[in-house]
Motif scaffolding. Structure first.
Motif, PDB file in Angstrom:
ATOM      1  N   LEU A  39       0.854  -1.199   0.000  1.00 14.72           N
ATOM      2  CA  LEU A  39       0.000   0.000   0.000  1.00 14.72           C
ATOM      3  C   LEU A  39       0.884   1.241   0.000  1.00 14.72           C
ATOM      4  O   LEU A  39       1.721   1.403  -0.875  1.00 14.72           O
ATOM      5  N   VAL A  40       0.731   2.136   0.989  1.00 11.00           N
ATOM      6  CA  VAL A  40       1.532   3.362   1.034  1.00 11.00           C
ATOM      7  C   VAL A  40       2.699   3.226   2.002  1.00 11.00           C
ATOM      8  O   VAL A  40       3.389   4.206   2.296  1.00 11.00           O
ATOM      9  N   PHE A  41       2.911   2.010   2.506  1.00 11.72           N
ATOM     10  CA  PHE A  41       3.933   1.800   3.534  1.00 11.72           C
ATOM     11  C   PHE A  41       5.252   1.339   2.901  1.00 11.72           C
ATOM     12  O   PHE A  41       5.309   1.024   1.728  1.00 11.72           O
ATOM     13  N   GLY A  61       1.336   8.579   1.670  1.00 17.99           N
ATOM     14  CA  GLY A  61      -0.022   8.614   1.152  1.00 17.99           C
ATOM     15  C   GLY A  61      -0.128   8.247  -0.308  1.00 17.99           C
ATOM     16  O   GLY A  61      -1.200   7.867  -0.781  1.00 17.99           O
ATOM     17  N   LEU A  62       0.986   8.339  -1.042  1.00 15.74           N
ATOM     18  CA  LEU A  62       0.969   7.948  -2.454  1.00 15.74           C
ATOM     19  C   LEU A  62       1.324   6.473  -2.589  1.00 15.74           C
ATOM     20  O   LEU A  62       2.221   5.974  -1.903  1.00 15.74           O
ATOM     21  N   LEU A  63       0.633   5.785  -3.486  1.00 11.09           N
ATOM     22  CA  LEU A  63       1.022   4.430  -3.838  1.00 11.09           C
ATOM     23  C   LEU A  63       2.315   4.479  -4.655  1.00 11.09           C
ATOM     24  O   LEU A  63       2.605   5.479  -5.325  1.00 11.09           O
ATOM     25  N   PHE A  64       3.077   3.398  -4.608  1.00 10.35           N
ATOM     26  CA  PHE A  64       4.393   3.431  -5.246  1.00 10.35           C
ATOM     27  C   PHE A  64       4.298   3.644  -6.757  1.00 10.35           C
ATOM     28  O   PHE A  64       5.184   4.259  -7.352  1.00 10.35           O
ATOM     29  N   HIS A 113      13.847  -0.201   1.736  1.00 11.67           N
ATOM     30  CA  HIS A 113      13.271  -1.067   2.763  1.00 11.67           C
ATOM     31  C   HIS A 113      11.899  -1.538   2.306  1.00 11.67           C
ATOM     32  O   HIS A 113      11.058  -0.737   1.891  1.00 11.67           O
ATOM     33  N   LEU A 114      11.676  -2.864   2.372  1.00 15.26           N
ATOM     34  CA  LEU A 114      10.418  -3.455   1.928  1.00 15.26           C
ATOM     35  C   LEU A 114       9.809  -4.362   2.994  1.00 15.26           C
ATOM     36  O   LEU A 114      10.520  -4.921   3.828  1.00 15.26           O
ATOM     37  N   HIS A 115       8.471  -4.531   2.878  1.00 11.73           N
ATOM     38  CA  HIS A 115       7.729  -5.516   3.659  1.00 11.73           C
ATOM     39  C   HIS A 115       7.207  -6.636   2.761  1.00 11.73           C
ATOM     40  O   HIS A 115       6.228  -7.290   3.107  1.00 11.73           O
ATOM     41  N   ALA A 116       7.809  -6.844   1.612  1.00 10.96           N
ATOM     42  CA  ALA A 116       7.328  -7.861   0.672  1.00 10.96           C
ATOM     43  C   ALA A 116       7.263  -9.213   1.367  1.00 10.96           C
ATOM     44  O   ALA A 116       8.154  -9.579   2.135  1.00 10.96           O
ATOM     45  N   ALA A 117       6.202  -9.980   1.076  1.00 18.17           N
ATOM     46  CA  ALA A 117       5.877 -11.175   1.859  1.00 18.17           C
ATOM     47  C   ALA A 117       7.023 -12.173   1.953  1.00 18.17           C
ATOM     48  O   ALA A 117       7.327 -12.689   3.040  1.00 18.17           O
ATOM     49  N   ASP A 118       7.677 -12.474   0.843  1.00 15.76           N
ATOM     50  CA  ASP A 118       8.744 -13.472   0.890  1.00 15.76           C
ATOM     51  C   ASP A 118       9.942 -12.971   1.684  1.00 15.76           C
ATOM     52  O   ASP A 118      10.613 -13.749   2.379  1.00 15.76           O
TER      53      ASP A 118
END
Length: 253
Positions: A39-41, A61-64, A113-118
């Motif tokens: 999302l925006v995180f 607040g903006l999507l990537f 920095h990412l929160h990607a699931a894998d």
């Protein structure tokens, strides 16, 4: 006719900043294209050329896939907004993480920095990233770990984060996600791609049942061969921009 040196220098810095803005906006859209956004995180940042300790980060607040060069927010080392192209709020956790690396590592021109699931899955795995693939073995010599302390709102965490990163270019944020740092946006995104691909492969391999481990000699040899991994950006980044131009142009405005 004489040329004002200070004006020339200022114009050069503006041109250099615009180039970094375009590269960082492209990186945001590439993250979205690869399905690694949240999302925006999460956040990507880049150091602004010049004597000031300023860096660019996404407006909260903006999507990537919406990020453009001009929409990026310029902040100082204290998280204060210096310039914005509209939305001026930044993610406070993003400031904590990125300011730690930019202030602690002079060679860190960009941080991602990412929160990607894998990536989160492997960060939560007891053994972390395993040498299950050539891609993972290329990453291991560049990788460090940082224990989870909660949402990164405590500025005191910066000291521990930079201590754990050390001189590495990749880091697993335990139970949280992944982070890469490099001399510039192309190099940092290349590190990110290799790390995320290694995590994706491990998740798939371990879901299939028992895995085959390579020899220790193979792991050592690949680690030695990985020392110039960042230089792959010279080939990968132009290709990635061509991909982005065909799929989601418009980032360079």
């Amino acid at each position: 006719m004489t040329t004002n040196t200070s004006d020339t220098d200022a114009n050069t810095l503006k041109a250099e900043e615009w180039q970094v803005r375009k590269e960082l906006a492209a990186a945001y859209r590439l993250v979205a294209l690869f399905g690694w956004d949240d999302l925006v995180f999460t956040h990507l940042s880049a150091r602004v050329p010049g004597p000031e300790h300023h860096f660019l980060i996404n407006p909260y607040g903006l999507l990537f896939h919406e990020i453009t060069a001009s929409s990026l927010v310029k902040v100082d080392k204290d998280g204060q907004v210096v310039a914005s192209g509209g939305l001026s709020r930044v993610n406070p956790a993003g400031f904590t993480i990125h300011s730690a690396v930019h202030m602690g590592r002079d060679d860190a021109g960009a941080v991602m920095h990412l929160h990607a699931a894998d990536g989160v899955a492997i960060s939560a795995h007891r053994d972390g990233l395993l040498p299950l693939s050539q891609t993972a073995m290329l990453c291991l010599a560049h990788l460090s770990y940082h224990e989870y302390e909660g949402v990164a709102l405590n500025l005191d965490e910066r000291e521990r984060l930079i201590r754990d990163l050390g001189d590495k270019s990749m880091m697993m944020l335990r139970n949280h996600g992944v982070l890469t740092a490099g001399k510039d946006v192309p190099e940092t995104f290349t590190y990110l791609y290799f790390l995320m691909k290694a995590c994706e492969i491990q998740v798939k391999a371990q879901s299939c049942g028992p895995v085959h481990m390579p020899s220790e000699q193979a792991v050592r040899t690949t680690a030695e061969q990985s020392q110039s991994l960042g230089s792959a950006a010279a080939l990968t980044w132009p290709a990635l921009l061509r991909l982005l131009d065909s799929k989601n142009p418009g980032y360079a405005v």
